[in-house]
Scaffold this active site. Sequence first.
Site, mmCIF file in Angstrom:
data_model
loop_
_atom_site.group_PDB
_atom_site.id
_atom_site.type_symbol
_atom_site.label_atom_id
_atom_site.label_comp_id
_atom_site.label_asym_id
_atom_site.label_seq_id
_atom_site.Cartn_x
_atom_site.Cartn_y
_atom_site.Cartn_z
ATOM 1 C CD GLU A 107 19.674 18.597 -8.966
ATOM 2 O OE1 GLU A 107 19.000 17.723 -8.378
ATOM 3 O OE2 GLU A 107 20.910 18.589 -9.015
ATOM 4 C CG ASP B 154 19.608 15.034 -10.850
ATOM 5 O OD1 ASP B 154 18.513 14.937 -11.453
ATOM 6 O OD2 ASP B 154 20.586 15.672 -11.270
ATOM 7 C CG ASP C 73 23.075 13.616 -7.803
ATOM 8 O OD1 ASP C 73 22.356 14.429 -7.173
ATOM 9 O OD2 ASP C 73 23.542 13.856 -8.927
ATOM 10 C CG ASP D 203 25.541 18.379 -6.783
ATOM 11 O OD1 ASP D 203 26.149 18.621 -5.721
ATOM 12 O OD2 ASP D 203 25.957 18.690 -7.920
#
Length: 636
Positions: free
Chosen positions: A426, A499, A501, A503
């Site tokens: 990402e 990541d 998180d 997203d």
Amino acid sequence: MATTKYDETSIKILEGLEAVRKRPGMYIGSTDKRGLHHLIWEIVDNAIDESINGYGDYIKITLNKDGSVTIEDHGRGVPTGKHENGMSTPEVIYTILHAGGKFEESGYKVSGGLHGVGASVVNALSTKMEVTIYRDGVISNIKFENGGHVAQKLKKIGSTNRTGTTVTFSPDPEIFKSTNFSFTTITERMQESAFLLSGITIEVEDQEDGKSAKFFYENGLINFVEYINEGKKVLHKVINFNGIKQGIEVDIALQYQEGYNENILSFVNNVKTSDGGSHETGFKSGITKAFNDYAKENGVLKGKDTSFEGTDVREGLSAVINLKIPEALLQFEGQTKGKLGTPEARTVTEQITYENMKFFLEENREIALTIVEKASRSKVAREAARKAREAARNGKGKEKKDKILSGKLAKATGKDPSKMELFLVEGDSAGGSAKTGRNRETQAILPLRGKVLNCEKASSNDIHSNEELNTLTYAIGAGIGNDFDPSDSNYGKVIIMTDADDDGAHIQILLLTFFYRFMRPLIEAGMLYIANPPLYALDFGKYKEYVATDEELEERKKTVKQAYKVQRFKGLGEMDSDELYDTTMNPETRSLIKVSITDAALAEKRVSVLMGDKVEPRKEWIEENVDFTLEDNFRR
Ligand code: 28G
């Protein structure tokens, strides 16, 4: 004399039960979660048979607090009389091994494969089992322990004005790797059974946490298709037809929706045929023929070599096929016996499908033209895609591919594809660190820019012209969709690295959707992984220690004596290249999550629900579909 004979019988019985305990896999397939749940299916199948035969319209499964499970039906109750050898019928049923593949009163064998091996197998693999029978005004029960040894002979314990059978058993923890039943697994399967057995109520209750579910469908197959298409824009009401030829009963429900996916589920004698088989083949040719004939007769398709291919008329089609086949004609194929072989099933299903679909199209012009138009668009897109592929094969393509990949993909230098790994990373910044930190010989890096296309909502045209997904497809180099072949893959492992998180989770799900739809064999071959970057580092100055979760951090804080600073990684980009390699990429120290699909049909449902308009169940999807067993048991 009578005692000797009885003793001989009971020795034989105990030997039989012992044989099951020695080789449980032979009887229930495995001793993992699948085998464990098989015990329930085995008992529930008996309850279902009883209700199919017309006795009892209610079945309940209860997961008890002590880890045992109770299955209850409202049938006639197992007969309680005595056999010639002095044993009661329940004792016979629950201790004598049956050869497997029992015949029902209906003349249909209820299931193929491993099913129907008998309740005695369940008893053999349980520490305790109790059967309570309500019959002839009497409640009686019999108890077993330690793998089928009679602990209490059949005896009267009360009176009643109802009938039925209740079975409770506790799976033996010495046999099974885990004895924890999954409410979701049981519920999903029971919902499926309720769809197939219109008019029967099936309830599931988990006493541990109070969860429960209840299923009742009046028009099973129709309700099943409505369920599959829930939340989708449909083109017409569910079509339902049935027929019987050569002793084979065919029942089919289908509906087109605006999307592009094909979703066909098939069953034989109420057992799912996960790998399809002759009935599905027959259904598909029946549909294709009906649409081609209709389109030609109505002047939609003109010219001699224009016709729809099967995939054209299956875009957006959801269907459930259910066949009843007499035992004598049953043939199953494949390793898991999930594929119907019976050749008659193909011709019979094809004829019944063709006749009914042709008639439906003729009677419903507006709907017919809507679907035909949709199929025509698919045909055009398919032909365009073929031309593009041909062009690609004739030289220009290679240049184009290399151009698309150049500047994006950092290739590995090694030669053996099975040892190569492709990291999908990402963002450009993490991509940069990964490129610097990687093992150049075996690890390739492809940074992903921006959001990945949501394949659940995009048309096949959009997907095939999407730059990001094309890059990914070229990098893997094994084709896409029907052309995909995992043995051509340039990489033995494809690893999604995002990541930790929201997203990142979203990108994971979008990529998983793409792989699920267009490269499913890659998942089935166990070649798709998710990287597991740490959330925290404890910085001791001289060195750092990495921690994966909040819970682990709290645990670690309790035991550490020296001074340290806690560093929280908001994203992969916050780690330097060495750190990223050591924690997340180095095969010696990383932990990877292998992506697996337990059940394609359910995964299908989940992908649709998830990637449709509802945002909520995303996390759940990952939890349910991604097998969180860490590769090679590396745990930080
Ligand atoms: C609750 C969990 C699982 C069952 C019955 C009912 C009968 C039966 C079961 O008979 C023996 C051998 C062939 C006929 C049959 C009752 C006929 C008349 C039954 C169950 C007798 C087995 N009355 N309900 N077995 N057959 N439910 N539920 O297992 O000749 S098993």
